[in-house]
Design an enzyme around this catalytic site. Sequence first.
Site, PDB file in Angstrom:
ATOM      1  N   GLY A   1      50.039  40.359  40.208  1.00  0.00           N
ATOM      2  CA  GLY A   1      50.296  41.942  39.582  1.00  0.00           C
ATOM      3  C   GLY A   1      51.679  42.232  39.124  1.00  0.00           C
ATOM      4  O   GLY A   1      52.613  41.329  39.167  1.00  0.00           O
TER       5      GLY A   1
ATOM      6  N   VAL B   1      21.664  36.869  25.154  1.00  0.00           N
ATOM      7  CA  VAL B   1      21.778  36.358  26.568  1.00  0.00           C
ATOM      8  C   VAL B   1      21.366  37.154  27.615  1.00  0.00           C
ATOM      9  O   VAL B   1      20.406  37.053  28.511  1.00  0.00           O
ATOM     10  CB  VAL B   1      22.967  35.351  26.846  1.00  0.00           C
ATOM     11  CG1 VAL B   1      22.601  34.443  28.142  1.00  0.00           C
ATOM     12  CG2 VAL B   1      23.294  34.551  25.814  1.00  0.00           C
ATOM     13  N   ASP B   2      22.226  38.256  27.851  1.00  0.00           N
ATOM     14  CA  ASP B   2      22.288  39.086  28.893  1.00  0.00           C
ATOM     15  C   ASP B   2      20.929  39.874  28.863  1.00  0.00           C
ATOM     16  O   ASP B   2      20.223  39.895  30.039  1.00  0.00           O
ATOM     17  CB  ASP B   2      23.319  40.184  28.821  1.00  0.00           C
ATOM     18  CG  ASP B   2      24.734  39.435  28.773  1.00  0.00           C
ATOM     19  OD1 ASP B   2      24.602  38.347  28.888  1.00  0.00           O
ATOM     20  OD2 ASP B   2      25.649  40.096  28.301  1.00  0.00           O
ATOM     21  N   SER B   3      20.466  40.487  27.672  1.00  0.00           N
ATOM     22  CA  SER B   3      19.206  41.255  27.966  1.00  0.00           C
ATOM     23  C   SER B   3      17.897  40.253  28.167  1.00  0.00           C
ATOM     24  O   SER B   3      16.873  40.668  29.023  1.00  0.00           O
ATOM     25  CB  SER B   3      18.893  42.136  26.663  1.00  0.00           C
ATOM     26  OG  SER B   3      18.702  41.370  25.485  1.00  0.00           O
ATOM     27  N   SER B   4      17.998  39.229  27.492  1.00  0.00           N
ATOM     28  CA  SER B   4      16.811  38.055  27.632  1.00  0.00           C
ATOM     29  C   SER B   4      16.731  37.803  29.147  1.00  0.00           C
ATOM     30  O   SER B   4      15.569  37.637  29.686  1.00  0.00           O
ATOM     31  CB  SER B   4      17.216  36.987  26.876  1.00  0.00           C
ATOM     32  OG  SER B   4      17.214  37.391  25.605  1.00  0.00           O
TER      33      SER B   4
ATOM     34  N   CYS C   1      51.543  35.137  44.310  1.00  0.00           N
ATOM     35  CA  CYS C   1      52.485  35.777  43.436  1.00  0.00           C
ATOM     36  C   CYS C   1      53.042  37.163  44.066  1.00  0.00           C
ATOM     37  O   CYS C   1      53.591  37.304  45.200  1.00  0.00           O
ATOM     38  CB  CYS C   1      52.109  35.744  42.030  1.00  0.00           C
ATOM     39  SG  CYS C   1      53.465  36.119  40.797  1.00  0.00           S
ATOM     40  N   TYR C   2      52.646  38.294  43.321  1.00  0.00           N
ATOM     41  CA  TYR C   2      52.571  39.660  44.022  1.00  0.00           C
ATOM     42  C   TYR C   2      52.152  39.688  45.309  1.00  0.00           C
ATOM     43  O   TYR C   2      52.625  40.459  46.185  1.00  0.00           O
ATOM     44  CB  TYR C   2      52.070  40.800  42.914  1.00  0.00           C
ATOM     45  CG  TYR C   2      52.281  42.233  43.455  1.00  0.00           C
ATOM     46  CD1 TYR C   2      53.386  42.831  43.488  1.00  0.00           C
ATOM     47  CD2 TYR C   2      51.600  42.822  44.176  1.00  0.00           C
ATOM     48  CE1 TYR C   2      53.891  44.029  43.776  1.00  0.00           C
ATOM     49  CE2 TYR C   2      51.697  43.950  44.789  1.00  0.00           C
ATOM     50  CZ  TYR C   2      52.710  44.789  44.626  1.00  0.00           C
ATOM     51  OH  TYR C   2      53.064  46.252  45.135  1.00  0.00           O
TER      52      TYR C   2
ATOM     53  N   HIS D   1      50.665  30.395  40.638  1.00  0.00           N
ATOM     54  CA  HIS D   1      49.143  30.678  40.548  1.00  0.00           C
ATOM     55  C   HIS D   1      47.937  29.491  40.531  1.00  0.00           C
ATOM     56  O   HIS D   1      47.876  28.792  39.504  1.00  0.00           O
ATOM     57  CB  HIS D   1      48.723  31.560  39.156  1.00  0.00           C
ATOM     58  CG  HIS D   1      49.573  32.771  39.097  1.00  0.00           C
ATOM     59  ND1 HIS D   1      49.117  33.821  39.368  1.00  0.00           N
ATOM     60  CD2 HIS D   1      50.854  33.085  38.479  1.00  0.00           C
ATOM     61  CE1 HIS D   1      49.698  34.901  39.260  1.00  0.00           C
ATOM     62  NE2 HIS D   1      50.827  34.409  38.845  1.00  0.00           N
TER      63      HIS D   1
ATOM     64  N   LYS E   1      29.772  35.818  32.813  1.00  0.00           N
ATOM     65  CA  LYS E   1      28.702  35.424  31.765  1.00  0.00           C
ATOM     66  C   LYS E   1      28.376  33.925  31.852  1.00  0.00           C
ATOM     67  O   LYS E   1      27.147  33.654  31.401  1.00  0.00           O
ATOM     68  CB  LYS E   1      29.787  35.642  30.347  1.00  0.00           C
ATOM     69  CG  LYS E   1      28.909  35.140  29.323  1.00  0.00           C
ATOM     70  CD  LYS E   1      28.308  36.357  28.550  1.00  0.00           C
ATOM     71  CE  LYS E   1      27.574  36.399  27.121  1.00  0.00           C
ATOM     72  NZ  LYS E   1      27.032  37.542  26.836  1.00  0.00           N
TER      73      LYS E   1
ATOM     74  N   SER F   1      17.315  42.418  22.955  1.00  0.00           N
ATOM     75  CA  SER F   1      17.954  42.145  21.547  1.00  0.00           C
ATOM     76  C   SER F   1      17.976  40.950  21.214  1.00  0.00           C
ATOM     77  O   SER F   1      18.209  40.278  20.199  1.00  0.00           O
ATOM     78  CB  SER F   1      19.463  42.580  21.697  1.00  0.00           C
ATOM     79  OG  SER F   1      20.004  41.924  22.604  1.00  0.00           O
ATOM     80  N   GLY F   2      17.656  40.004  22.129  1.00  0.00           N
ATOM     81  CA  GLY F   2      17.790  38.398  21.743  1.00  0.00           C
ATOM     82  C   GLY F   2      18.804  38.066  22.333  1.00  0.00           C
ATOM     83  O   GLY F   2      18.947  36.588  22.235  1.00  0.00           O
TER      84      GLY F   2
ATOM     85  N   GLU G   1      44.964  29.768  40.714  1.00  0.00           N
ATOM     86  CA  GLU G   1      43.892  29.788  39.954  1.00  0.00           C
ATOM     87  C   GLU G   1      43.875  29.415  38.150  1.00  0.00           C
ATOM     88  O   GLU G   1      42.632  29.420  37.569  1.00  0.00           O
ATOM     89  CB  GLU G   1      43.279  31.509  39.790  1.00  0.00           C
ATOM     90  CG  GLU G   1      44.170  32.403  39.312  1.00  0.00           C
ATOM     91  CD  GLU G   1      45.695  32.881  40.160  1.00  0.00           C
ATOM     92  OE1 GLU G   1      46.082  31.981  40.874  1.00  0.00           O
ATOM     93  OE2 GLU G   1      46.178  33.769  39.663  1.00  0.00           O
TER      94      GLU G   1
END
Length: 520
Positions: free
Chosen positions: A55, A234-237, A82-83, A177, A376, A231-232, A179
């Site tokens: 942070g 990715v998420d809504s499909s 870190c923090y 870090h 995603k 809508s076509g 990550e």
Amino acid sequence: MLKDKILVLDFGSQYTQLIARRVRENSVYSEIFPYNAPFEKILDFKPKGIILSGGPSSVYSKGSPIPDIKIFNLGIPILGICYGMQLMAHLLGGKVAKAAKREYGRAELIIDDDSDLFSGIAERPTPNAQRQAVVWMSHGDRIEKYPEGFISIAHTDNSPVAAMANKKKNFYALQFHPEVVHTEKGREIIKNFIFNICGSKPTWTMKSFIETAKHEIKEKVGNQRVVCGISGGVDSSVTAVLVHEAIGDALTCIFVDNGVLRHDEAKKVELMLKKSFHMKIKYVDASERFLKKLKGVKDPERKRKIIGNEFIRVFEDEAMKIMNVSFLAQGTLYPDVIESTSFKGPSATIKSHHNVGGLLKKMKLKLIEPLRELFKDEVRVLGRELGMPDETINRHPFPGPGLAIRCISDITKERLAILRKADVIVLDEIKKAGLYNKIWQVFAVLLPVKSVGVMGDERTYDNVIAVRAVTSVDGMTADWAQIPYEVLGRISNRIINEVKGVNRVVYDISSKPPSTIEWE
Ligand code: XMP
């Protein structure tokens, strides 16, 4: 569902989401809570271990974020980054101070103890040499004295305590870090923590996720009905396919043609969802309604608001026609959830995004958001697991206001037709060049400028198309894509030759920030 979970407490690091993703990449479920999450909520989550993120604060600054100290009495492993490390030192009786030399970027870590967290990270090049690893630092404070019970397990030239551990309590802390990809063995360090130190089992798989999600959706919906706006994208499909797997025909998808879709958009979506998945889709051609409202509108924010509001009206009308609807399914993702619960608060409105969520207040529908735990890239894995075609899963994002915000200034049917044709060529050439999956988004923009040209000895005075292609990880920041000149050349040639009304093509070479991806 019984699963081993790692909790990430967020202290405002730009890398917090990355930590959770690194954990999930190892098939262990992970969630992010704000640093000040109530202790009861943490207990309820039943983590096998906790990671304290980095942070921007200093533990000595006024108002610096401090978690509930009782987390150190839970008897579970804790990793501070870190923090998070400085916090651990500060709260457990050590001493943190400003480093004489701030460390940003690459550093050589010298490992003093490789028995657990650093196990298998670095070999000795010769029997007497030190074990070293490249790590990524970004800090101004450092540990001057570690708390009682801790030992130093690694150092760098600038940080005598670059990593420390209290092995009895299973507390570990890193100044760097793990990550970020620049820490070369960061993934292994996180793996050692979650498996060897926390004893987690890799139970978080997409298959198990699908089974749990289907069960939860079924339970929640009962014998009611669900609508889902598609809508076509990715998420809504993926949302629609998952909900359909759970409740079958109790789901009706509504696809609204708002008149500013790309060429053949509706047909492609219908083909995929209806033919491959046998779903009920209500196709609503509302294009005239939208275009009438958009007539003469030049201002980007007004365009966005008109489309958002009109969408709600059309969707509402259609949903009302279906009996017994109580739920709205939508593809909210984990980053949206984190954003809205973040202690940092919402960011300034740059553009009004249109969001189906606006429907809820009016329609009194309850929400089903089966993707709200996913990132995603995990949604893409889920889509593949559900048997969706790569073409849908790897589609570039397309904004809700569609071509309206790529048809700069006035929106007319003629201008939209020019834009659609140019857009098809751009996508076609990018796909042919094998670049589609390497780019976040690529599209054509129709400018409100005319320029002089010469075609077959005749003067022309025609439109200009801008080509926009960007690389990005999350759409928040982006860089213009370095498309090879030959590909740009082919795109330009084809647009000018094949799209009547265009005599000039330009390439947009702006990054975000300071520009944005879409032009409006
Ligand atoms: P900007 O233009 O803000 O875009 O840099 C960032 C990403 O968001 C997409 N975008 C939208 N998506 N509704 C959406 O669903 C919207 O109103 C909207 N506006 C922009 C844009 O295509 C890019 O991927």
